[in-house]
Design a protein around this motif. Structure first.
Motif, short mmCIF file in Angstrom:
data_model
loop_
_atom_site.label_atom_id
_atom_site.label_comp_id
_atom_site.label_asym_id
_atom_site.label_seq_id
_atom_site.Cartn_x
_atom_site.Cartn_y
_atom_site.Cartn_z
N GLY A 1 -2.56 -58.58 -9.68
CA GLY A 1 -3.78 -57.83 -9.37
C GLY A 1 -3.53 -56.33 -9.50
N MET A 2 -2.39 -55.86 -8.98
CA MET A 2 -2.07 -54.44 -9.05
C MET A 2 -1.87 -54.00 -10.50
SD MET A 2 0.47 -54.20 -5.75
CE MET A 2 1.01 -52.51 -5.94
N PHE A 3 -1.22 -54.86 -11.30
CA PHE A 3 -0.97 -54.56 -12.70
C PHE A 3 -2.30 -54.41 -13.46
CE2 PHE A 3 -0.31 -56.24 -17.06
CZ PHE A 3 0.49 -55.23 -17.54
N ILE A 4 -3.21 -55.37 -13.22
CA ILE A 4 -4.51 -55.34 -13.92
C ILE A 4 -5.29 -54.08 -13.51
CG2 ILE A 4 -6.77 -56.50 -14.06
CD1 ILE A 4 -5.15 -59.18 -13.86
N LYS A 5 -5.26 -53.80 -12.18
CA LYS A 5 -5.96 -52.61 -11.67
C LYS A 5 -5.43 -51.35 -12.36
CE LYS A 5 -6.93 -50.25 -7.38
NZ LYS A 5 -6.24 -49.92 -6.14
N GLU A 6 -4.10 -51.28 -12.50
CA GLU A 6 -3.44 -50.15 -13.14
C GLU A 6 -3.89 -50.01 -14.59
OE1 GLU A 6 -1.02 -46.93 -12.35
OE2 GLU A 6 -1.61 -48.56 -10.97
N LYS A 7 -3.91 -51.16 -15.29
CA LYS A 7 -4.33 -51.20 -16.70
C LYS A 7 -5.76 -50.68 -16.84
CE LYS A 7 -1.60 -53.04 -19.96
NZ LYS A 7 -1.31 -52.24 -21.14
N VAL A 8 -6.64 -51.24 -15.92
CA VAL A 8 -8.07 -50.87 -15.99
C VAL A 8 -8.24 -49.39 -15.69
CG1 VAL A 8 -10.28 -51.23 -14.83
CG2 VAL A 8 -8.89 -53.21 -15.46
N SER A 9 -7.54 -48.88 -14.67
CA SER A 9 -7.69 -47.47 -14.33
C SER A 9 -7.16 -46.57 -15.46
CB SER A 9 -6.99 -47.15 -12.99
OG SER A 9 -5.59 -47.28 -13.14
N ASP A 10 -6.12 -47.09 -16.20
CA ASP A 10 -5.64 -46.38 -17.40
C ASP A 10 -6.77 -46.24 -18.41
OD1 ASP A 10 -3.18 -46.17 -16.39
OD2 ASP A 10 -2.16 -47.34 -17.95
N MET B 1 6.54 -55.04 -15.77
CA MET B 1 5.40 -54.48 -16.53
C MET B 1 4.62 -53.48 -15.67
SD MET B 1 4.19 -57.97 -18.43
CE MET B 1 2.68 -57.36 -19.18
N PHE B 2 4.47 -53.82 -14.37
CA PHE B 2 3.73 -52.95 -13.46
C PHE B 2 4.45 -51.61 -13.31
CE2 PHE B 2 3.17 -51.50 -8.99
CZ PHE B 2 1.81 -51.17 -9.07
N ILE B 3 5.77 -51.65 -13.15
CA ILE B 3 6.56 -50.42 -12.98
C ILE B 3 6.47 -49.59 -14.26
CG2 ILE B 3 8.93 -49.54 -12.75
CD1 ILE B 3 9.40 -51.95 -10.82
N LYS B 4 6.60 -50.27 -15.41
CA LYS B 4 6.53 -49.58 -16.69
C LYS B 4 5.18 -48.86 -16.84
CE LYS B 4 6.91 -50.53 -21.59
NZ LYS B 4 6.51 -51.58 -22.53
N GLU B 5 4.12 -49.57 -16.44
CA GLU B 5 2.76 -49.02 -16.53
C GLU B 5 2.65 -47.77 -15.64
OE1 GLU B 5 -0.76 -49.37 -18.51
OE2 GLU B 5 0.96 -50.73 -18.64
N LYS B 6 3.19 -47.90 -14.40
CA LYS B 6 3.18 -46.79 -13.45
C LYS B 6 3.91 -45.58 -14.04
CE LYS B 6 1.41 -47.27 -9.20
NZ LYS B 6 0.41 -46.33 -8.73
N VAL B 7 5.11 -45.87 -14.61
CA VAL B 7 5.94 -44.79 -15.15
C VAL B 7 5.25 -44.13 -16.34
CG1 VAL B 7 8.12 -44.32 -16.37
CG2 VAL B 7 8.12 -45.77 -14.32
N SER B 8 4.64 -44.95 -17.21
CA SER B 8 3.98 -44.36 -18.39
C SER B 8 2.74 -43.56 -17.97
CB SER B 8 3.62 -45.46 -19.41
OG SER B 8 2.60 -46.28 -18.88
N ASP B 9 2.09 -44.01 -16.86
CA ASP B 9 0.98 -43.22 -16.28
C ASP B 9 1.48 -41.84 -15.90
OD1 ASP B 9 -0.69 -45.29 -16.52
OD2 ASP B 9 -1.19 -45.45 -14.37
N ALA B 10 2.62 -41.87 -15.19
CA ALA B 10 3.21 -40.62 -14.71
C ALA B 10 3.53 -39.70 -15.90
CB ALA B 10 4.47 -40.92 -13.91
N ASP B 11 4.07 -40.28 -16.98
CA ASP B 11 4.38 -39.51 -18.19
C ASP B 11 3.11 -38.89 -18.75
OD1 ASP B 11 6.94 -40.24 -17.94
OD2 ASP B 11 6.96 -41.75 -19.56
N PHE B 12 2.07 -39.73 -18.79
CA PHE B 12 0.81 -39.31 -19.38
C PHE B 12 0.21 -38.11 -18.65
CE2 PHE B 12 -3.72 -39.58 -20.18
CZ PHE B 12 -3.75 -39.77 -21.56
N ILE B 13 0.28 -38.23 -17.28
CA ILE B 13 -0.26 -37.15 -16.45
C ILE B 13 0.62 -35.92 -16.64
CG2 ILE B 13 -0.68 -36.39 -14.06
CD1 ILE B 13 -1.24 -39.47 -13.54
#
Lengths: 233, 233
Positions: free
Chosen positions: A220-229, B221-233
């Motif tokens: 759920g957290m992963f999907i939320k992250e993807k969607v917010s991206d 995948m969730f951590i990777k997404e979080k990290v790439s978000d951080a990079d993006f920002i």
């Protein structure tokens, strides 16, 4: 055969306490198998969990075939094996192998009364709670195995009686006086007790439940992250 | 008692196939318990998994106490119960309760030879692979239970023989001619077979493994997404 080594008594006691039921052999008194051996499954308890007495108690009715046999001939043999628990399967020990320890008591089954019946009731009902609701019109009574001889079939590597070769089998037997003495002086703990707890299927199901919940939450957290991206872009 | 209802034969066959071992009662030929009943645990197989013959085979040595009894008196009784499987525990059925179905065969145990010994070997070794490595100097031979009478102790609610009241117990018995006939005409499937498969601890462990891997991957995948978000920002 009069002195039972302590490790033998320890294994015997361990088996008697671990098993919730015994296979009970009697000499049949019922046609068409009069005089022939008869094997049956009866629930037993040697005491509440963790405080075994070493003496298996039973909850019986005269409607039971084995009890009808015992009324004519009280001779009985009770066998209990670790194949009844998860232990032998988990260890890959065949039920017939001496690695999968089994205990055979020979003697009789006798009705108990008074304070001993009270102890039998406590021992049985705590480990077989379904018994409390069994039909009252069956004239249930409490009984105990009163063995005069026992046989322990077990590979000695498992209970360290001797520094033994690969396939050396201890087939210990003795009279019950020495068994009772042996039981009184030994502790009831045994290394396999912990091994069995680790293999408890309940723990496995609990872990499954936890992992499913974790999997759902993190997904759920992963999907939320993807969607917010996606929103952000 | 000559006609065995199909559901009874089906339950009996189901138990005989599910159980990897039987409790075998004999009349002892050995001091100090000569003439007394003797209960023992012996591995059985009525055929490879999924193709049971209904006839339990055994792998025996004359070093076994029960076999020494059988050499003097071939009469034997084999009991098998679903308490030997996970089924009764999972369902909360007490081992002595008729809800936890049990089958008792009365007859004799006989050595088999030739093609039947070949079938016995295939049946036993496929379900008890440890037997292949048992000590060769024990003079093993194949045998079969040759029952002439059986008794099935089972609550009828479980196998739908009758529309029964809460505590009505079917205690079916019959001669083995009708049992064999019954076994030949019925399918070997039974509703509880699926229930048991669901409760198989192996499946539970497999599911645990899958969920752990999934949990790790999705967390990564969730951590990777979080990290790439951080990079993006």
């Amino acid at each position: 055969m009069s002195a039972v080594p302590r490790p033998v008594a320890r294994v015997a006691r361990f088996i008697a306490h671990q098993c919730d039921w015994a296979s009970v052999a009697t000499v049949s008194s019922r046609p068409p198998v009069v005089g022939q051996p008869f094997s049956n499954t009866l629930s037993v308890s040697d005491g509440p969990r963790g405080s075994g007495s070493g003496s298996p108690y039973l909850y019986l009715t005269r409607m039971e075939a084995s009890v009808q046999d015992l009324q004519v001939n009280p001779a009985a043999s009770l066998s209990m094996t670790l194949a009844q628990t998860d232990y032998c399967r988990q260890q890959g020990f065949d039920p017939q192998s001496p690695l999968c320890a089994r205990l055979i008591l020979s003697g009789s089954v006798l009705q108990v009364n008074g304070t001993e019946a009270e102890f039998a009731k406590k021992s049985l009902f705590s480990r077989h709670p379904e018994m409390i609701d069994w039909p009252t019109d069956h004239d249930w009574f409490f009984a105990k195995a009163a063995p005069h001889h026992f046989l322990l079939h077990s590979d000695s590597r498992r209970h360290k009686t001797t520094a033994s070769a690969r396939c050396h089998v201890v087939e210990a037997s003795g009279d019950m006086k020495s068994w009772t003495f042996g039981l009184m002086v030994v502790a009831s703990t045994f290394p396999t007790a912990e091994a069995m707890a680790l293999y408890d299927p309940k723990l496995c199901f609990l872990l499954d439940g936890f992992l499913v919940v974790y999997g759902l939450v993190i997904t759920g957290m992963f999907i939320k992250e993807k969607v917010s991206d996606a929103d952000f872009i």
